[in-house]
Design an enzyme around this catalytic site. Structure first.
Site, PDB file in Angstrom:
ATOM      1  N   CYS A  82     -76.802  24.535  65.404  1.00 33.72           N
ATOM      2  CA  CYS A  82     -76.564  25.547  66.433  1.00 33.72           C
ATOM      3  C   CYS A  82     -75.690  24.899  67.505  1.00 33.72           C
ATOM      4  O   CYS A  82     -75.462  23.684  67.469  1.00 33.72           O
ATOM      5  CB  CYS A  82     -77.899  26.054  67.016  1.00 33.72           C
ATOM      6  SG  CYS A  82     -78.605  25.004  68.299  1.00 33.72           S
ATOM      7  N   ARG A 130     -91.755  12.901  70.001  1.00 29.59           N
ATOM      8  CA  ARG A 130     -90.596  12.008  70.088  1.00 29.59           C
ATOM      9  C   ARG A 130     -90.990  10.806  70.950  1.00 29.59           C
ATOM     10  O   ARG A 130     -91.433  10.968  72.085  1.00 29.59           O
ATOM     11  CB  ARG A 130     -89.463  12.780  70.752  1.00 29.59           C
ATOM     12  CG  ARG A 130     -88.177  12.040  70.839  1.00 29.59           C
ATOM     13  CD  ARG A 130     -87.150  12.892  71.548  1.00 29.59           C
ATOM     14  NE  ARG A 130     -86.696  14.018  70.782  1.00 29.59           N
ATOM     15  CZ  ARG A 130     -86.118  15.105  71.331  1.00 29.59           C
ATOM     16  NH1 ARG A 130     -85.965  15.199  72.630  1.00 29.59           N
ATOM     17  NH2 ARG A 130     -85.684  16.079  70.565  1.00 29.59           N
TER      18      ARG A 130
HETATM   19 FE1  SRM Z   1     -81.428  18.013  70.681  1.00 28.30          FE
HETATM   20  C1  SRM Z   1     -83.129  20.774  71.644  1.00 28.30           C
HETATM   21  C2  SRM Z   1     -83.442  17.740  68.091  1.00 28.30           C
HETATM   22  C3  SRM Z   1     -80.223  14.951  70.262  1.00 28.30           C
HETATM   23  C4  SRM Z   1     -78.758  18.805  72.778  1.00 28.30           C
HETATM   24  N1  SRM Z   1     -83.011  19.113  70.068  1.00 28.30           N
HETATM   25  C5  SRM Z   1     -83.558  20.204  70.657  1.00 28.30           C
HETATM   26  C6  SRM Z   1     -84.868  20.579  69.942  1.00 28.30           C
HETATM   27  C7  SRM Z   1     -85.998  19.877  70.639  1.00 28.30           C
HETATM   28  C8  SRM Z   1     -85.142  22.092  69.815  1.00 28.30           C
HETATM   29  C9  SRM Z   1     -85.965  22.734  70.911  1.00 28.30           C
HETATM   30  O1  SRM Z   1     -85.600  22.653  72.101  1.00 28.30           O
HETATM   31  O2  SRM Z   1     -86.968  23.352  70.574  1.00 28.30           O
HETATM   32  C10 SRM Z   1     -84.594  19.973  68.538  1.00 28.30           C
HETATM   33  C11 SRM Z   1     -85.811  19.614  67.717  1.00 28.30           C
HETATM   34  C12 SRM Z   1     -85.522  19.692  66.242  1.00 28.30           C
HETATM   35  C13 SRM Z   1     -86.569  19.093  65.408  1.00 28.30           C
HETATM   36  O3  SRM Z   1     -87.256  19.843  64.694  1.00 28.30           O
HETATM   37  O4  SRM Z   1     -86.739  17.869  65.426  1.00 28.30           O
HETATM   38  C14 SRM Z   1     -83.644  18.850  68.902  1.00 28.30           C
HETATM   39  N2  SRM Z   1     -81.862  16.577  69.499  1.00 28.30           N
HETATM   40  C15 SRM Z   1     -82.660  16.655  68.405  1.00 28.30           C
HETATM   41  C16 SRM Z   1     -82.574  15.413  67.547  1.00 28.30           C
HETATM   42  C17 SRM Z   1     -83.883  15.052  66.874  1.00 28.30           C
HETATM   43  C18 SRM Z   1     -81.448  15.594  66.512  1.00 28.30           C
HETATM   44  C19 SRM Z   1     -81.403  14.598  65.413  1.00 28.30           C
HETATM   45  O5  SRM Z   1     -81.195  15.069  64.289  1.00 28.30           O
HETATM   46  O6  SRM Z   1     -81.511  13.397  65.614  1.00 28.30           O
HETATM   47  C20 SRM Z   1     -82.081  14.420  68.613  1.00 28.30           C
HETATM   48  C21 SRM Z   1     -83.215  13.787  69.369  1.00 28.30           C
HETATM   49  C22 SRM Z   1     -82.717  12.833  70.371  1.00 28.30           C
HETATM   50  C23 SRM Z   1     -83.792  12.041  71.056  1.00 28.30           C
HETATM   51  O7  SRM Z   1     -84.375  11.175  70.401  1.00 28.30           O
HETATM   52  O8  SRM Z   1     -83.988  12.270  72.248  1.00 28.30           O
HETATM   53  C24 SRM Z   1     -81.318  15.352  69.549  1.00 28.30           C
HETATM   54  N3  SRM Z   1     -79.824  17.007  71.469  1.00 28.30           N
HETATM   55  C25 SRM Z   1     -79.425  15.791  71.033  1.00 28.30           C
HETATM   56  C26 SRM Z   1     -78.073  15.532  71.433  1.00 28.30           C
HETATM   57  C27 SRM Z   1     -77.248  14.279  71.060  1.00 28.30           C
HETATM   58  C28 SRM Z   1     -77.398  13.181  72.060  1.00 28.30           C
HETATM   59  O9  SRM Z   1     -78.106  13.314  73.062  1.00 28.30           O
HETATM   60  O10 SRM Z   1     -76.766  12.162  71.846  1.00 28.30           O
HETATM   61  C29 SRM Z   1     -77.643  16.651  72.137  1.00 28.30           C
HETATM   62  C30 SRM Z   1     -76.217  16.902  72.687  1.00 28.30           C
HETATM   63  C31 SRM Z   1     -75.900  16.112  73.898  1.00 28.30           C
HETATM   64  C32 SRM Z   1     -76.211  16.870  75.149  1.00 28.30           C
HETATM   65  O11 SRM Z   1     -77.357  16.840  75.574  1.00 28.30           O
HETATM   66  O12 SRM Z   1     -75.303  17.540  75.658  1.00 28.30           O
HETATM   67  C33 SRM Z   1     -78.754  17.569  72.163  1.00 28.30           C
HETATM   68  N4  SRM Z   1     -81.015  19.545  72.076  1.00 28.30           N
HETATM   69  C34 SRM Z   1     -79.832  19.681  72.778  1.00 28.30           C
HETATM   70  C35 SRM Z   1     -79.894  20.930  73.521  1.00 28.30           C
HETATM   71  C36 SRM Z   1     -78.797  21.498  74.452  1.00 28.30           C
HETATM   72  C37 SRM Z   1     -78.891  20.962  75.841  1.00 28.30           C
HETATM   73  C38 SRM Z   1     -77.959  21.657  76.799  1.00 28.30           C
HETATM   74  O13 SRM Z   1     -77.230  20.954  77.500  1.00 28.30           O
HETATM   75  O14 SRM Z   1     -77.950  22.898  76.843  1.00 28.30           O
HETATM   76  C39 SRM Z   1     -81.137  21.521  73.212  1.00 28.30           C
HETATM   77  C40 SRM Z   1     -81.691  22.865  73.726  1.00 28.30           C
HETATM   78  C41 SRM Z   1     -82.108  22.835  75.160  1.00 28.30           C
HETATM   79  O15 SRM Z   1     -82.270  21.790  75.777  1.00 28.30           O
HETATM   80  O16 SRM Z   1     -82.273  23.929  75.682  1.00 28.30           O
HETATM   81  C42 SRM Z   1     -81.801  20.637  72.304  1.00 28.30           C
HETATM   82 FE1  SF4 Z   2     -80.444  20.789  67.925  1.00 30.01          FE
HETATM   83 FE2  SF4 Z   2     -79.596  23.221  67.280  1.00 30.01          FE
HETATM   84 FE3  SF4 Z   2     -79.793  21.290  65.442  1.00 30.01          FE
HETATM   85 FE4  SF4 Z   2     -81.951  22.418  66.487  1.00 30.01          FE
HETATM   86  S1  SF4 Z   2     -80.387  23.389  65.207  1.00 30.01           S
HETATM   87  S2  SF4 Z   2     -81.672  20.257  66.121  1.00 30.01           S
HETATM   88  S3  SF4 Z   2     -81.317  22.667  68.638  1.00 30.01           S
HETATM   89  S4  SF4 Z   2     -78.388  21.386  67.187  1.00 30.01           S
END
Ligand code: SRM
Ligand code: SF4
Length: 570
Positions: free
Chosen positions: A479, A81
């Site tokens: 999820c 990323r």
């Molecule tokens: Fe996310 C984890 C994809 C925006 C909350 N997110 C992940 C992971 C890296 C899975 C992992 O930990 O192994 C996912 C990778 C999937 C893949 O194969 O690409 C993933 N998150 C994404 C993206 C690519 C979704 C998308 O379709 O665009 C976004 C990448 C953003 C970026 O460029 O940085 C993405 N993630 C978000 C958002 C939305 C936002 O920030 O506006 C959220 C919710 C907002 C928030 O943070 O509360 C979000 N992602 C999470 C979480 C839960 C965090 C928590 O508070 O518990 C995880 C899991 C974790 O961190 O444990 C996670």
């Molecule tokens: Fe984020 Fe869950 Fe979607 Fe994976 S399945 S990209 S952790 S919301």
């Protein structure tokens, strides 16, 4: 660390604290792992540490079972990323990422994310270093786009549209730089930089154990809340006088994730701390971040984000601490209003007479499909484009800064490659999903691959009830982590298991209300059945131009979520 320990959570620290502490400022044994060609993966500690360098270890879940049957290890690879504050990338940089995606990734795509950047999926271990070096030569890095740090800083899209947007974008970049890790580990490991590890090296702002959990920041220019402030730990809301930026209202403590079955976790909106003048911006950014650094929960990662710290210590205590650290008194919040959240598709003209074209990219997945060659189209445009590209927080793309004489050529390329399609409905443009399967290890249900057909079904229901000109902010997330920001949608689906979703309704169009769960663990057929009934009622009973999310609240179909810590699960 701050001496005032009364808000520090006591107990056995989470294992991530040990590995960060022992990592020698994010070095770990990543270099050793890279030269281990027996496995395509990383050790358990480095699996976590590479995140701080902007990578996640993954494997393709579609083929995992088959590989296990064949007694092969999962096909380990990394997702990268990039760090692009405000989502801006130049055409020559675009051509570099276009080529790398084609030559060295398993899926061949450039994936635009909900946080204004791009991801490569499926880079095998032997190509990881090459990837960083290629990006570095093009002036791109991936530092701190993941891990317990301040992530990519968002900024309302179309910054060249006015001087105000330009100023806001410059602040997003300054904040990103200010809060970045200072360790030289990235340069050493990936760019073969000179080894400068020494006892002098330090992380003055993030701290040598980094943050308790991820931290997200935005700069937003009202009235467009396209960055979804309530998903973020820290937001700077631009306040202008006579078209010039004079300061920011500061919103703290938003976040959307929860865990199924754990009511101590919930989505939460950010609190308004008040107004600060421009010259205090970096101090306040550091003040909020370091208060969270010192008071955030390092024992239980499920309750470690800023939103839970605020709930635990109280908003007033947190705010007073930020004032002390930043040397500022928050003033009364200045008035502002959010009236929209989506991207403005098509052309707009900027103050400087340049033109900006926003194109719709379903799921943000830039790839050549049989009926539309999106990736080739972007590359063709990049070859002649003089301005830049801007990735939006809704997974779309802006071709920005086009001079009048090039407008026609760029438009015809966009049409030729399916980047502009007249047939795309408002409903499709207002729908979004996270990546989910097959790459996301945490996915419980399909999201990106389910979205296109789900939208077709919703379009048919709108048409059935004579509402085809309307749309519903419709988001699917595989999820409860909520990456597709379903917890700020009018209809939000949250993956529960294969083919099953929790069905939430009642968010608003501006992204200022969290939707409530209406039905639990239901299938696509059941979802569409409920939507048929709800859209039918909406078409008959709505007031004037009442939006779907507002209607379901007024009609008493679900109660509004007002204080999510208390009423989200009621
Ligand atoms: Fe996310 C984890 C994809 C925006 C909350 N997110 C992940 C992971 C890296 C899975 C992992 O930990 O192994 C996912 C990778 C999937 C893949 O194969 O690409 C993933 N998150 C994404 C993206 C690519 C979704 C998308 O379709 O665009 C976004 C990448 C953003 C970026 O460029 O940085 C993405 N993630 C978000 C958002 C939305 C936002 O920030 O506006 C959220 C919710 C907002 C928030 O943070 O509360 C979000 N992602 C999470 C979480 C839960 C965090 C928590 O508070 O518990 C995880 C899991 C974790 O961190 O444990 C996670
Ligand atoms: Fe984020 Fe869950 Fe979607 Fe994976 S399945 S990209 S952790 S919301």
């Amino acid at each position: 660390m701050n001496n005032d320990n009364k808000f520090v959570v006591e107990g056995k620290l989470s294992d991530n604290e040990r590995l960060k502490g022992q990592s020698r400022l994010l070095r770990g044994t990543i270099t050793e792992d890279l030269s281990d060609d027996v496995t395509g993966g990383f050790t358990a500690d480095n699996f976590q540490l590479i995140r701080f360098h902007g990578m996640y270890q993954q494997d393709d879940r579609d083929i995992r079972a088959e590989r296990i049957k064949q007694k092969l290890e999962p096909l380990h690879n990394v997702m990268l990323r990039a760090r692009l504050p405000g989502g801006i990338i130049k055409p020559d940089q675009w051509l570099v990422i276009d080529k790398f995606a084609a030559d060295y990734t398993m899926y061949g795509s450039i994936r635009l994310t909900t946080r204004q950047t791009f991801q490569f999926h499926g880079v095998l271990k032997p190509n990881i270093k090459l990837m960083h070096q290629t990006l570095n030569k093009a002036g791109i890095d991936s530092i701190a786009t993941a891990g317990d740090v301040n992530r990519n800083v968002l900024c309302t899209s179309n910054p060249v549209e006015s001087e105000l947007h330009q100023e806001a974008y410059e602040w997003a970049t300054k904040i990103s730089e200010h809060l970045l890790p200072k360790t030289k580990a990235y340069a050493e490991i990936w760019l073969d930089g000179e080894k400068i590890e020494s006892t002098q090296e330090d992380e003055p702002i993030l701290g040598n154990n980094y943050l308790p959990r991820k931290f997200k920041t935005t700069v937003v220019v009202p009235p467009n809340n396209d960055v979804d402030v309530h998903a973020n730990d820290l937001n700077f809301v631009a306040i202008a006088e006579n078209g010039r930026l004079i300061g920011f209202n500061v919103l703290v403590g938003g976040g959307l994730a929860m865990t199924h079955g754990d009511k101590s976790t919930f989505p939460r909106k950010a609190d308004d701390f008040g107004f600060i003048p421009l010259d205090k911006t970096l101090d306040v950014a550091a003040g909020v971040l370091t208060t969270q650094r010192d008071w955030g929960n390092r024992v239980n990662r499920k309750n470690a984000k800023t939103k839970y710290t605020l709930e635990r210590v109280g908003v007033e205590n947190f705010k007073a601490e930020v004032e002390k650290r930043a040397g500022v008194k928050f003033g009364e919040s200045r008035p502002y209003e959010f009236t929209s959240r989506g991207d403005r598709f098509g052309w707009v003209e900027g103050v400087d007479g340049k033109h900006h074209l926003t194109v719709f990219i379903e799921n943000g997945r830039i790839l050549d499909y049989p009926n539309k060659t999106l990736k080739s189209g972007c590359a063709e445009i990049a070859k002649i484009h003089k301005g830049d590209f801007r990735m939006t927080a809704n997974q779309n793309l802006i071709i920005a800064g086009v001079p009048s004489e090039q407008k026609e050529t760029i438009e015809s390329l966009a049409v030729k490659h399916g980047l502009i399609e007249a047939s795309v409905s408002n409903q499709r443009k207002d729908s979004m999903a996270c990546v989910s399967l097959p790459t996301c290890p945490l996915a419980m249900a399909e999201a990106e691959r389910y979205l296109p057909s789900a939208v077709t079904e919703v379009e048919a229901l709108l048409a059935k009830h004579g509402m085809e000109q309307e749309s519903i902010i419709y988001r699917i997330t595989g999820c409860p982590n909520g990456c597709g920001r379903a917890m700020l949608a009018e209809v939000g689906l949250v993956g529960k298991g294969p083919g099953k979703y929790n069905f939430h309704i009642g968010g608003d169009r501006e992204g200022t209300r969290i939707p409530k769960m209406y039905k639990e663990n239901i299938t696509d057929t059941e979802i569409m059945g409920h939507l048929d009934e709800l859209i039918g009622r909406w078409s008959k009973e709505r007031n004037d131009k009442e939006a779907f999310g507002d209607f379901v609240i007024r009609a008493g179909i679900v109660a509004p979520v007002i204080d999510s810590a208390k009423d989200f699960y009621e």
